[in-house]
Design an enzyme around this catalytic site. Structure first.
Site, PDB file in Angstrom:
ATOM      1  N   ARG A  66      26.350  42.084 139.969  1.00  0.00           N
ATOM      2  CA  ARG A  66      25.452  43.225 140.229  1.00  0.00           C
ATOM      3  C   ARG A  66      24.564  42.937 141.430  1.00  0.00           C
ATOM      4  O   ARG A  66      24.341  43.814 142.263  1.00  0.00           O
ATOM      5  CB  ARG A  66      24.610  43.550 138.996  1.00  0.00           C
ATOM      6  CG  ARG A  66      25.432  44.153 137.862  1.00  0.00           C
ATOM      7  CD  ARG A  66      24.612  44.387 136.626  1.00  0.00           C
ATOM      8  NE  ARG A  66      24.044  43.119 136.176  1.00  0.00           N
ATOM      9  CZ  ARG A  66      22.863  42.972 135.572  1.00  0.00           C
ATOM     10  NH1 ARG A  66      22.101  44.015 135.316  1.00  0.00           N
ATOM     11  NH2 ARG A  66      22.447  41.791 135.197  1.00  0.00           N
ATOM     12  N   ASN A  77      25.479  46.818 133.730  1.00  0.00           N
ATOM     13  CA  ASN A  77      26.448  46.271 132.794  1.00  0.00           C
ATOM     14  C   ASN A  77      26.837  47.334 131.773  1.00  0.00           C
ATOM     15  O   ASN A  77      26.003  48.116 131.324  1.00  0.00           O
ATOM     16  CB  ASN A  77      25.869  45.062 132.058  1.00  0.00           C
ATOM     17  CG  ASN A  77      25.829  43.817 132.922  1.00  0.00           C
ATOM     18  OD1 ASN A  77      26.562  43.695 133.897  1.00  0.00           O
ATOM     19  ND2 ASN A  77      24.980  42.885 132.564  1.00  0.00           N
TER      20      ASN A  77
END
Length: 96
Positions: free
Chosen positions: A25, A43
């Site tokens: 990320r 997520n």
């Protein structure tokens, strides 16, 4: 030259593979900011990450290419993409 609304896009990419707990990320956020995109990387269950990016379509396509490049942290097995009209209202690029 300014980008008109018709040249802007919203990309939703669901990234499958070993992409959680490996800096994926953060890496995605860095690439998106370099491309001048706004959005998020979050997520999802089943070890997936959802990337939402808005900005010039060409730059969204570059981000998608980067997600599929093999140069990401972890291991990307598959990226599902969905293109939409931009919704706006996003600022910056955040990790969730």
């Amino acid at each position: 030259m300014t980008v008109t609304e018709s040249e802007r896009a919203r990309l939703i990419a669901r990234v499958h593979g070993h992409v959680q707990g490996v800096g994926f990320r953060w890496w995605t956020r860095s690439r998106a900011l370099e491309l001048g995109l706004v959005g998020s990387a979050a997520n999802l269950p089943a070890s997936r990450v959802e990337v939402v990016a808005e900005g010039p379509r060409e730059n969204c396509e570059k981000l998608l290419e980067a997600l599929r490049s093999g140069d990401t942290p972890g291991r990307v097995e598959h990226v599902a993409e969905l293109w939409m009209e931009p919704k706006g209202g996003l600022t910056g690029f955040v990790e969730r």
